[in-house]
Design a protein around this motif. Structure first.
Motif, PDB file in Angstrom:
ATOM      1  N   ILE A  66     -11.635   4.554  59.638  1.00  0.00           N
ATOM      2  CA  ILE A  66     -10.319   4.284  60.208  1.00  0.00           C
ATOM      3  C   ILE A  66     -10.406   4.167  61.731  1.00  0.00           C
ATOM      4  O   ILE A  66     -11.040   4.996  62.381  1.00  0.00           O
ATOM      5  CB  ILE A  66      -9.327   5.398  59.807  1.00  0.00           C
ATOM      6  N   HIS A  67      -9.753   3.130  62.265  1.00  0.00           N
ATOM      7  CA  HIS A  67      -9.552   3.011  63.709  1.00  0.00           C
ATOM      8  C   HIS A  67      -8.101   3.388  63.982  1.00  0.00           C
ATOM      9  O   HIS A  67      -7.192   2.857  63.363  1.00  0.00           O
ATOM     10  CB  HIS A  67      -9.816   1.589  64.193  1.00  0.00           C
ATOM     11  N   VAL A  68      -7.914   4.321  64.917  1.00  0.00           N
ATOM     12  CA  VAL A  68      -6.592   4.797  65.314  1.00  0.00           C
ATOM     13  C   VAL A  68      -6.358   4.302  66.738  1.00  0.00           C
ATOM     14  O   VAL A  68      -7.249   4.406  67.584  1.00  0.00           O
ATOM     15  CB  VAL A  68      -6.527   6.342  65.288  1.00  0.00           C
ATOM     16  N   TYR A  69      -5.153   3.790  67.009  1.00  0.00           N
ATOM     17  CA  TYR A  69      -4.899   3.235  68.334  1.00  0.00           C
ATOM     18  C   TYR A  69      -3.395   3.161  68.604  1.00  0.00           C
ATOM     19  O   TYR A  69      -2.575   3.222  67.693  1.00  0.00           O
ATOM     20  CB  TYR A  69      -5.541   1.848  68.473  1.00  0.00           C
ATOM     21  N   TRP A  70      -3.054   3.058  69.879  1.00  0.00           N
ATOM     22  CA  TRP A  70      -1.654   2.843  70.277  1.00  0.00           C
ATOM     23  C   TRP A  70      -1.338   1.358  70.160  1.00  0.00           C
ATOM     24  O   TRP A  70      -2.216   0.509  70.327  1.00  0.00           O
ATOM     25  CB  TRP A  70      -1.423   3.332  71.712  1.00  0.00           C
ATOM     26  N   ASP A  71      -0.086   1.037  69.915  1.00  0.00           N
ATOM     27  CA  ASP A  71       0.299  -0.364  69.691  1.00  0.00           C
ATOM     28  C   ASP A  71       0.269  -1.224  70.945  1.00  0.00           C
ATOM     29  O   ASP A  71       0.682  -2.371  70.910  1.00  0.00           O
ATOM     30  CB  ASP A  71       1.659  -0.444  68.998  1.00  0.00           C
ATOM     31  N   VAL A  74      -9.007  -3.812  68.733  1.00  0.00           N
ATOM     32  CA  VAL A  74      -9.664  -2.532  68.435  1.00  0.00           C
ATOM     33  C   VAL A  74     -10.805  -2.731  67.447  1.00  0.00           C
ATOM     34  O   VAL A  74     -11.131  -1.865  66.648  1.00  0.00           O
ATOM     35  CB  VAL A  74      -8.668  -1.455  67.945  1.00  0.00           C
ATOM     36  N   SER A  75     -11.421  -3.876  67.533  1.00  0.00           N
ATOM     37  CA  SER A  75     -12.556  -4.243  66.690  1.00  0.00           C
ATOM     38  C   SER A  75     -13.768  -4.461  67.577  1.00  0.00           C
ATOM     39  O   SER A  75     -13.645  -5.028  68.670  1.00  0.00           O
ATOM     40  CB  SER A  75     -12.218  -5.527  65.922  1.00  0.00           C
ATOM     41  N   ALA A  76     -14.925  -4.009  67.121  1.00  0.00           N
ATOM     42  CA  ALA A  76     -16.148  -4.170  67.905  1.00  0.00           C
ATOM     43  C   ALA A  76     -16.463  -5.641  68.181  1.00  0.00           C
ATOM     44  O   ALA A  76     -17.144  -5.947  69.148  1.00  0.00           O
ATOM     45  CB  ALA A  76     -17.316  -3.506  67.196  1.00  0.00           C
ATOM     46  N   ALA A 104     -14.278  -7.954  69.056  1.00  0.00           N
ATOM     47  CA  ALA A 104     -13.073  -8.500  69.689  1.00  0.00           C
ATOM     48  C   ALA A 104     -13.346  -9.851  70.356  1.00  0.00           C
ATOM     49  O   ALA A 104     -12.542 -10.774  70.233  1.00  0.00           O
ATOM     50  CB  ALA A 104     -12.504  -7.505  70.708  1.00  0.00           C
ATOM     51  N   ASP A 105     -14.472  -9.967  71.039  1.00  0.00           N
ATOM     52  CA  ASP A 105     -14.802 -11.242  71.704  1.00  0.00           C
ATOM     53  C   ASP A 105     -14.848 -12.388  70.704  1.00  0.00           C
ATOM     54  O   ASP A 105     -14.319 -13.468  70.965  1.00  0.00           O
ATOM     55  CB  ASP A 105     -16.144 -11.151  72.438  1.00  0.00           C
ATOM     56  N   ASP A 106     -15.490 -12.153  69.556  1.00  0.00           N
ATOM     57  CA  ASP A 106     -15.581 -13.196  68.525  1.00  0.00           C
ATOM     58  C   ASP A 106     -14.207 -13.539  67.961  1.00  0.00           C
ATOM     59  O   ASP A 106     -14.000 -14.642  67.444  1.00  0.00           O
ATOM     60  CB  ASP A 106     -16.485 -12.745  67.376  1.00  0.00           C
ATOM     61  N   ARG A 107     -13.265 -12.615  68.061  1.00  0.00           N
ATOM     62  CA  ARG A 107     -11.908 -12.823  67.565  1.00  0.00           C
ATOM     63  C   ARG A 107     -11.011 -13.450  68.633  1.00  0.00           C
ATOM     64  O   ARG A 107      -9.819 -13.636  68.422  1.00  0.00           O
ATOM     65  CB  ARG A 107     -11.299 -11.502  67.107  1.00  0.00           C
ATOM     66  N   GLY A 108     -11.586 -13.705  69.800  1.00  0.00           N
ATOM     67  CA  GLY A 108     -10.814 -14.286  70.899  1.00  0.00           C
ATOM     68  C   GLY A 108      -9.902 -13.273  71.566  1.00  0.00           C
ATOM     69  O   GLY A 108      -8.884 -13.626  72.151  1.00  0.00           O
ATOM     70  N   ALA A 109     -10.275 -11.996  71.487  1.00  0.00           N
ATOM     71  CA  ALA A 109      -9.441 -10.930  72.043  1.00  0.00           C
ATOM     72  C   ALA A 109     -10.246 -10.116  73.055  1.00  0.00           C
ATOM     73  O   ALA A 109     -11.476 -10.090  73.025  1.00  0.00           O
ATOM     74  CB  ALA A 109      -8.948 -10.024  70.917  1.00  0.00           C
ATOM     75  N   GLU A 110      -9.520  -9.462  73.937  1.00  0.00           N
ATOM     76  CA  GLU A 110     -10.151  -8.567  74.897  1.00  0.00           C
ATOM     77  C   GLU A 110     -10.269  -7.187  74.251  1.00  0.00           C
ATOM     78  O   GLU A 110      -9.340  -6.712  73.596  1.00  0.00           O
ATOM     79  CB  GLU A 110      -9.296  -8.476  76.168  1.00  0.00           C
ATOM     80  N   GLN A 111     -11.418  -6.541  74.439  1.00  0.00           N
ATOM     81  CA  GLN A 111     -11.682  -5.242  73.833  1.00  0.00           C
ATOM     82  C   GLN A 111     -10.650  -4.207  74.282  1.00  0.00           C
ATOM     83  O   GLN A 111     -10.381  -4.072  75.471  1.00  0.00           O
ATOM     84  CB  GLN A 111     -13.069  -4.766  74.237  1.00  0.00           C
ATOM     85  N   GLY A 112     -10.066  -3.513  73.320  1.00  0.00           N
ATOM     86  CA  GLY A 112      -9.113  -2.443  73.597  1.00  0.00           C
ATOM     87  C   GLY A 112      -9.761  -1.082  73.426  1.00  0.00           C
ATOM     88  O   GLY A 112     -10.979  -0.962  73.369  1.00  0.00           O
ATOM     89  N   GLU A 113      -8.916  -0.061  73.339  1.00  0.00           N
ATOM     90  CA  GLU A 113      -9.414   1.304  73.163  1.00  0.00           C
ATOM     91  C   GLU A 113      -8.855   1.891  71.887  1.00  0.00           C
ATOM     92  O   GLU A 113      -7.673   1.713  71.569  1.00  0.00           O
ATOM     93  CB  GLU A 113      -9.031   2.163  74.353  1.00  0.00           C
TER      94      GLU A 113
END
Length: 168
Positions: free
Chosen positions: A88-93, A100-102, A104-113
């Protein structure tokens, strides 16, 4: 003649090698282990072995209560989380599941926490999901991830408004 004999032996070996020694079926036999998990431990509404069921790995936050400066989150899932496998990945919205995926770059997203856990059924927040790290967010979210910390299905997310349990 020798060639026909070898083909016959190969067919027999294939037929013998395809079954279990006790006639059990991996889908229903509780003694059969598939990919390190008990395949037959279906106990009704209880989570099943670590592999995602056909409908995907689902997690639902069912309760959140204060625990000191942190939050204690209780959830239900249809799989048993294990950090070395699906977890499980837990995160704020303030982040999306893609962030919140390792990968993220491949998904076109910036890495979150986010925080990683296999605690079940209760998890106490820490680090990136501590109330002190939330900024303006009042919603906690969860999603399933694989052993590489890649979110399994970014559309399978559950978020819960926790503003009623946050200290002002």
């Amino acid at each position: 003649m020798v060639r026909a004999g070898l083909v016959g032996v190969a067919v027999v070996l294939l037929l013998v090698g395809c079954g279990t020694d006790d006639g059990g079926d991996a889908a229903t036999d509780p003694d059969v282990v598939v990919n390190g998990d008990d395949a037959g431990d279906d106990t009704g509404d209880a989570p099943v072995a670590n592999a995602c069921p056909a409908e995907g790995c689902e997690i639902e936050i069912v309760d959140v209560v204060p625990e000191g400066d942190e939050l204690s989150i209780t959830w239900e899932a249809n799989f048993l989380p294990d950090v070395s496998r699906n977890h499980i990945h837990v995160y704020w919205d303030t982040y999306t599941a893609d962030e919140v995926s390792a990968d993220a770059d491949d998904r076109g997203a910036e890495q979150g926490e986010w925080e990683v856990t296999d605690d079940y059924p209760t998890y106490v927040t820490e680090g990136a999901v501590s109330p002190g790290a939330r900024g303006e967010s009042t919603e906690l979210c969860v999603t399933a991830s694989d052993r590489d910390h890649a979110v399994i299905d970014a559309d399978m997310v559950h978020c819960r408004d926790v503003s009623d349990v946050l200290e002002s």
